[in-house]
Design an enzyme around this catalytic site. Structure first.
Site, PDB file in Angstrom:
ATOM      1  N   CYS A  47     -22.513  14.047 -64.790  1.00 23.91           N
ATOM      2  CA  CYS A  47     -23.893  13.627 -64.565  1.00 23.91           C
ATOM      3  C   CYS A  47     -24.527  14.529 -63.507  1.00 23.91           C
ATOM      4  CB  CYS A  47     -23.924  12.169 -64.110  1.00 23.91           C
ATOM      5  SG  CYS A  47     -25.570  11.574 -63.630  1.00 23.91           S
ATOM      6  N   ASP A  79     -47.792  14.017 -46.058  1.00 19.80           N
ATOM      7  CA  ASP A  79     -46.626  13.684 -46.889  1.00 19.80           C
ATOM      8  C   ASP A  79     -46.773  14.398 -48.232  1.00 19.80           C
ATOM      9  OD1 ASP A  79     -44.367  12.578 -47.985  1.00 19.80           O
ATOM     10  OD2 ASP A  79     -45.215  10.586 -48.292  1.00 19.80           O
ATOM     11  N   GLU A 136     -56.068  11.789 -51.325  1.00 24.84           N
ATOM     12  CA  GLU A 136     -55.048  11.904 -52.366  1.00 24.84           C
ATOM     13  C   GLU A 136     -55.661  12.605 -53.576  1.00 24.84           C
ATOM     14  OE1 GLU A 136     -52.223  11.879 -55.030  1.00 24.84           O
ATOM     15  OE2 GLU A 136     -51.751  11.132 -53.018  1.00 24.84           O
ATOM     16  N   ASN A 183     -48.839   4.042 -48.591  1.00 26.20           N
ATOM     17  CA  ASN A 183     -47.551   3.742 -47.966  1.00 26.20           C
ATOM     18  C   ASN A 183     -47.598   3.882 -46.446  1.00 26.20           C
ATOM     19  OD1 ASN A 183     -44.584   3.251 -48.255  1.00 26.20           O
ATOM     20  ND2 ASN A 183     -44.436   5.319 -47.427  1.00 26.20           N
ATOM     21  N   CYS A 232     -25.892  13.077 -58.941  1.00 30.25           N
ATOM     22  CA  CYS A 232     -25.298  13.144 -57.600  1.00 30.25           C
ATOM     23  C   CYS A 232     -24.401  14.372 -57.508  1.00 30.25           C
ATOM     24  CB  CYS A 232     -24.471  11.896 -57.309  1.00 30.25           C
ATOM     25  SG  CYS A 232     -25.433  10.360 -57.220  1.00 30.25           S
ATOM     26  N   CYS A 275     -40.312  16.903 -48.108  1.00 31.06           N
ATOM     27  CA  CYS A 275     -39.242  16.701 -49.082  1.00 31.06           C
ATOM     28  C   CYS A 275     -38.664  18.032 -49.553  1.00 31.06           C
ATOM     29  CB  CYS A 275     -39.736  15.875 -50.270  1.00 31.06           C
ATOM     30  SG  CYS A 275     -41.081  16.632 -51.204  1.00 31.06           S
ATOM     31  N   GLN A 301     -41.510   6.251 -52.830  1.00 34.91           N
ATOM     32  CA  GLN A 301     -40.338   6.779 -52.149  1.00 34.91           C
ATOM     33  C   GLN A 301     -39.113   6.116 -52.761  1.00 34.91           C
ATOM     34  OE1 GLN A 301     -40.275   9.256 -50.254  1.00 34.91           O
ATOM     35  NE2 GLN A 301     -42.118   9.385 -49.003  1.00 34.91           N
ATOM     36  N   ASP A 331     -58.572  17.564 -53.614  1.00 34.43           N
ATOM     37  CA  ASP A 331     -57.529  18.548 -53.885  1.00 34.43           C
ATOM     38  C   ASP A 331     -57.122  19.185 -52.558  1.00 34.43           C
ATOM     39  OD1 ASP A 331     -55.894  20.633 -54.616  1.00 34.43           O
ATOM     40  OD2 ASP A 331     -57.180  21.325 -56.252  1.00 34.43           O
TER      41      ASP A 331
END
Length: 435
Positions: free
Chosen positions: A75, A367, A321, A305, A78, A393, A271, A348
């Protein structure tokens, strides 16, 4: 196929693969750890590096652990289950520090404790592939993509999914097996919904490549009722349609420390880790708490959030956003939570076609997605906005944007690893920049 070779692993790459050298050339080996002597076979040769497949570990690292999932190696979900959880976090933190030092010449003045939670049973959102044979009949193929392949690895239950979702991949396969036209299902998403009234329950979202047979709709509805799960479908480009709702108020999640429930629609970005998200929101509030309760920018604000907790703390929040649908839902969330000191705009933030409001900002919270926020960073630096709190991220784009801030006179005051996805090489970071 090349012959097996014995290699010594010297380091771990940023994405979590073992690194060796073969005849002076870099070799990457997924599943290998530093200090190990292994047997591996070269599978792909490139000009500057080669890729190897691990055959067996001859001398294991003290940090090697037995994966909890039997599908590890097949898989693609992970890729670090073989590495002890604490060492995973140390590796991720060092990766971020190395990139910031190399590309931005920045060292955090204060390295904070990691924002982390449970190592397993944490994930509240997952996308499942549905692979159907050419004849239109399913062949035991609801699951996740194989590592480095488009093939689907069938999954009965998943150890990293939240308990309410863990066994649904296998249950969904059984439900699809019973359909008249199983080929109508393109892919599926599982999401966890929370309610202070109804507790936690699953949301199953099916993306359909064609209109479902009425009998299949009833069949899937009965399946959802039996699982006490909300079921939503989208057929082609039509709007989302709910076949069964387990929670009358619709899907949502809780931020109980701020007395908030944030509603979402199936397919919306959340998230991925509910526990870590709560801790992350609290850490952001802690870092921004000393500031005056004035106008604050929340860029890439999504469903609210961060905006809604910040508004609850008394800040005058402007959320921007790019997704107009998310902006509407965020505004509804503000109204549902009776917050009047927050507003949301569509903009944008990559092209900055709409300039930021001229009103001074006491701080900016970012974020962004994986591509980072270089255009917005340039504008905030030009306006000398300080502090800037950045939720990243993607370490590479964080380092790029940090370099721009460093050139503009900002210092990296605080840094914390955010372990949103344990058992994977995915790295998130929380950074605090100030002039």
């Amino acid at each position: 196929m090349s012959a097996a070779e014995q290699l010594t692993i010297n380091a771990l790459s940023h994405e979590g693969r073992g690194i060796a050298r073969v005849a002076g050339k870099v070799a990457f080996v997924a599943g290998a750890l530093p200090g190990e002597r292994i047997e591996a076979r070269c599978t792909v040769r490139h000009k500057r590096f080669d890729e190897y497949q691990l055959i067996r570990v001859l001398t294991p690292s003290p940090q090697r652990v037995v994966p909890e999932c039997p599908l590890v190696g097949r898989c693609g979900g992970c890729d670090l289950q073989h590495l002890a959880g604490g060492t995973q976090r140390m590796h991720k933190q060092q990766t971020v520090l190395d990139l910031l030092q190399r590309h931005a010449h920045l060292v955090p003045e204060r390295l904070e404790t990691s924002v982390s939670g449970e190592d397993y049973g944490y994930r509240r959102r997952a996308r499942l592939a549905v692979q159907v044979s050419g004849s239109g009949q399913p062949g035991r193929c609801v699951g996740f993509r194989a590592a480095g392949s488009n093939q689907v690895v069938a999954v009965d239950d998943c150890v990293v999914l939240a308990p309410e979702l863990a066994r649904l991949p296998g249950a969904l396969q059984t439900a699809i097996d019973g359909m008249l036209r199983p080929g109508a299902i393109g892919h599926a998403e599982l999401m966890l919904s929370e309610s202070s009234l109804d507790g936690r329950s699953a949301v199953i979202y099916l993306r359909c490549v064609e209109i479902l047979e009425s009998g299949d709709r009833e069949h899937l509805k009965a399946f959802a009722q039996g699982e006490a799960a909300t079921l939503a479908i989208r057929e082609g480009e039509a709007d989302i349609r709910y076949l069964y709702s387990a929670q009358p108020e619709g899907p949502g999640y809780l931020l109980p420390e701020f007395s908030l429930r944030i509603g979402f629609e199936p397919g919306d970005f959340l998230q991925g880790n509910a526990q870590v998200n709560r801790l992350l929101v609290n850490r952001v509030i802690e870092w921004l708490d000393p500031l005056p309760r004035e106008r604050l920018l929340d860029a890439f604000s999504g469903l609210g959030n961060f905006s809604l907790p910040l508004a609850r703390q008394g800040f005058d929040v402007l959320g921007i956003e790019g997704d107009a649908a998310l902006v509407k839902r965020a505004a509804r969330n503000a109204q549902a939570n009776r917050l009047e000191n927050v507003r949301f705009l569509t903009g944008d933030l990559f092209e900055m076609s709409r300039p930021l409001p001229k009103q001074p900002l006491v701080a900016a919270l970012l974020d962004p997605p994986r591509q980072g926020a270089d255009t917005l960073i340039a504008e905030l630096a030009r306006r000398r906005v300080s502090p800037i709190v950045y939720v990243s991220c993607q370490p590479a784009t964080l380092a790029r944007d940090a370099a721009r801030l460093a050139q503009a006179g900002y210092r990296l005051k605080r840094l914390a690893l955010v372990d949103m996805f344990p058992q994977t090489g995915h790295i998130e970071t929380l950074a605090y920049f100030a002039r």
